[in-house]
Design a protein around this motif. Structure first.
Motif, PDB file in Angstrom:
ATOM      1  N   MET A  84      -6.357  -8.632  20.956  1.00  0.00           N
ATOM      2  CA  MET A  84      -6.975  -8.309  19.692  1.00  0.00           C
ATOM      3  C   MET A  84      -5.895  -8.176  18.617  1.00  0.00           C
ATOM      4  N   MET A  85      -6.115  -8.794  17.488  1.00  0.00           N
ATOM      5  CA  MET A  85      -5.150  -8.768  16.393  1.00  0.00           C
ATOM      6  C   MET A  85      -5.425  -7.580  15.481  1.00  0.00           C
ATOM      7  N   ALA A  86      -4.364  -6.840  15.126  1.00  0.00           N
ATOM      8  CA  ALA A  86      -4.505  -5.716  14.200  1.00  0.00           C
ATOM      9  C   ALA A  86      -4.729  -6.245  12.793  1.00  0.00           C
ATOM     10  N   SER A  87      -5.476  -5.506  12.002  1.00  0.00           N
ATOM     11  CA  SER A  87      -5.707  -5.943  10.626  1.00  0.00           C
ATOM     12  C   SER A  87      -4.463  -5.674   9.786  1.00  0.00           C
ATOM     13  N   PRO A  88      -4.194  -6.532   8.799  1.00  0.00           N
ATOM     14  CA  PRO A  88      -3.005  -6.341   7.965  1.00  0.00           C
ATOM     15  C   PRO A  88      -3.174  -5.123   7.049  1.00  0.00           C
ATOM     16  N   PRO A  89      -2.079  -4.561   6.575  1.00  0.00           N
ATOM     17  CA  PRO A  89      -2.185  -3.386   5.699  1.00  0.00           C
ATOM     18  C   PRO A  89      -2.752  -3.760   4.335  1.00  0.00           C
ATOM     19  N   ASP A  90      -3.556  -2.862   3.783  1.00  0.00           N
ATOM     20  CA  ASP A  90      -4.066  -3.038   2.421  1.00  0.00           C
ATOM     21  C   ASP A  90      -3.033  -2.586   1.399  1.00  0.00           C
ATOM     22  N   LEU A  91      -2.184  -1.657   1.826  1.00  0.00           N
ATOM     23  CA  LEU A  91      -1.203  -1.054   0.937  1.00  0.00           C
ATOM     24  C   LEU A  91       0.105  -0.870   1.686  1.00  0.00           C
ATOM     25  N   LEU A  92       1.202  -1.239   1.049  1.00  0.00           N
ATOM     26  CA  LEU A  92       2.524  -1.072   1.644  1.00  0.00           C
ATOM     27  C   LEU A  92       3.394  -0.330   0.645  1.00  0.00           C
ATOM     28  N   LYS A  93       4.105   0.692   1.109  1.00  0.00           N
ATOM     29  CA  LYS A  93       4.962   1.487   0.233  1.00  0.00           C
ATOM     30  C   LYS A  93       6.415   1.068   0.415  1.00  0.00           C
ATOM     31  N   LEU A  94       7.061   0.701  -0.696  1.00  0.00           N
ATOM     32  CA  LEU A  94       8.489   0.394  -0.680  1.00  0.00           C
ATOM     33  C   LEU A  94       9.248   1.712  -0.677  1.00  0.00           C
ATOM     34  N   ASP A  95      10.112   1.913   0.288  1.00  0.00           N
ATOM     35  CA  ASP A  95      10.895   3.126   0.374  1.00  0.00           C
ATOM     36  C   ASP A  95      11.843   3.229  -0.811  1.00  0.00           C
ATOM     37  N   MET A  96      12.110   4.448  -1.221  1.00  0.00           N
ATOM     38  CA  MET A  96      12.987   4.651  -2.372  1.00  0.00           C
ATOM     39  C   MET A  96      14.400   4.096  -2.139  1.00  0.00           C
ATOM     40  N   ALA A  97      14.819   3.965  -0.900  1.00  0.00           N
ATOM     41  CA  ALA A  97      16.132   3.373  -0.613  1.00  0.00           C
ATOM     42  C   ALA A  97      16.177   1.908  -1.061  1.00  0.00           C
ATOM     43  N   LEU A  98      15.056   1.206  -0.985  1.00  0.00           N
ATOM     44  CA  LEU A  98      14.990  -0.179  -1.479  1.00  0.00           C
ATOM     45  C   LEU A  98      14.894  -0.219  -2.999  1.00  0.00           C
ATOM     46  N   VAL A  99      14.207   0.765  -3.560  1.00  0.00           N
ATOM     47  CA  VAL A  99      13.963   0.785  -5.002  1.00  0.00           C
ATOM     48  C   VAL A  99      15.220   1.164  -5.788  1.00  0.00           C
ATOM     49  N   ARG A 100      16.032   2.067  -5.231  1.00  0.00           N
ATOM     50  CA  ARG A 100      17.196   2.587  -5.955  1.00  0.00           C
ATOM     51  C   ARG A 100      18.133   1.470  -6.387  1.00  0.00           C
ATOM     52  N   ASP A 101      18.356   1.359  -7.697  1.00  0.00           N
ATOM     53  CA  ASP A 101      19.262   0.377  -8.306  1.00  0.00           C
ATOM     54  C   ASP A 101      18.891  -1.080  -7.997  1.00  0.00           C
ATOM     55  N   ILE A 102      17.620  -1.346  -7.759  1.00  0.00           N
ATOM     56  CA  ILE A 102      17.201  -2.706  -7.391  1.00  0.00           C
ATOM     57  C   ILE A 102      17.534  -3.718  -8.484  1.00  0.00           C
ATOM     58  N   HIS A 103      17.568  -3.288  -9.724  1.00  0.00           N
ATOM     59  CA  HIS A 103      17.882  -4.187 -10.834  1.00  0.00           C
ATOM     60  C   HIS A 103      19.319  -4.690 -10.790  1.00  0.00           C
ATOM     61  N   ARG A 104      20.182  -4.038  -9.985  1.00  0.00           N
ATOM     62  CA  ARG A 104      21.592  -4.440  -9.876  1.00  0.00           C
ATOM     63  C   ARG A 104      21.979  -4.948  -8.492  1.00  0.00           C
ATOM     64  N   LYS A 105      21.030  -5.017  -7.554  1.00  0.00           N
ATOM     65  CA  LYS A 105      21.354  -5.328  -6.161  1.00  0.00           C
ATOM     66  C   LYS A 105      20.599  -6.568  -5.676  1.00  0.00           C
ATOM     67  N   PRO A 106      21.250  -7.750  -5.705  1.00  0.00           N
ATOM     68  CA  PRO A 106      20.585  -8.983  -5.277  1.00  0.00           C
ATOM     69  C   PRO A 106      20.078  -8.938  -3.833  1.00  0.00           C
ATOM     70  N   ASP A 107      20.756  -8.215  -2.948  1.00  0.00           N
ATOM     71  CA  ASP A 107      20.288  -8.140  -1.563  1.00  0.00           C
ATOM     72  C   ASP A 107      18.960  -7.390  -1.478  1.00  0.00           C
ATOM     73  N   LYS A 108      18.832  -6.299  -2.212  1.00  0.00           N
ATOM     74  CA  LYS A 108      17.563  -5.567  -2.249  1.00  0.00           C
ATOM     75  C   LYS A 108      16.475  -6.411  -2.913  1.00  0.00           C
ATOM     76  N   GLN A 109      16.836  -7.126  -3.960  1.00  0.00           N
ATOM     77  CA  GLN A 109      15.877  -7.986  -4.651  1.00  0.00           C
ATOM     78  C   GLN A 109      15.323  -9.047  -3.709  1.00  0.00           C
ATOM     79  N   ALA A 110      16.176  -9.608  -2.872  1.00  0.00           N
ATOM     80  CA  ALA A 110      15.739 -10.632  -1.918  1.00  0.00           C
ATOM     81  C   ALA A 110      14.753 -10.050  -0.911  1.00  0.00           C
ATOM     82  N   VAL A 111      15.039  -8.863  -0.404  1.00  0.00           N
ATOM     83  CA  VAL A 111      14.144  -8.217   0.563  1.00  0.00           C
ATOM     84  C   VAL A 111      12.792  -7.921  -0.085  1.00  0.00           C
TER      85      VAL A 111
END
Length: 85
Positions: free
Chosen positions: A1-28
């Motif tokens: 049986m296949m699990a249903s996909p999430p309706d909502l996904l939360k980006l952790d603040m570690a990914l969000v922090r300084d994302i405007h300056r971090k190309p690696d985070k932007q890619a993720v």
């Protein structure tokens, strides 16, 4: 049986922090955005603290946010929200 996909996904603040300056985070985050679009889900960006983070996330189509940029926690009161232009 296949699990249903999430309706909502939360980006952790570690990914969000300084994302405007971090190309690696932007890619993720860009990959997560594509995946959630294909699954029909939405994304919440957690821990948004600067207008630069907010504007980068918004430019990528994210529309749900949490963080001190918008309101700081209050004790026995509702904080006054801030909405960046």
């Amino acid at each position: 049986m296949m699990a249903s996909p999430p309706d909502l996904l939360k980006l952790d603040m570690a990914l969000v922090r300084d994302i405007h300056r971090k190309p690696d985070k932007q890619a993720v985050v860009s990959g997560i955005i594509v995946m959630m679009a294909q699954l029909g889900g939405r994304i919440v960006a957690e821990g948004v603290e600067t207008t630069e983070e907010y504007f980068w996330l918004r430019s990528q189509g994210i529309s749900l946010y949490q963080g001190y940029l918008f309101a700081k926690p209050g004790f026995e009161c509702l904080p006054e929200p801030y909405y960046p232009g």
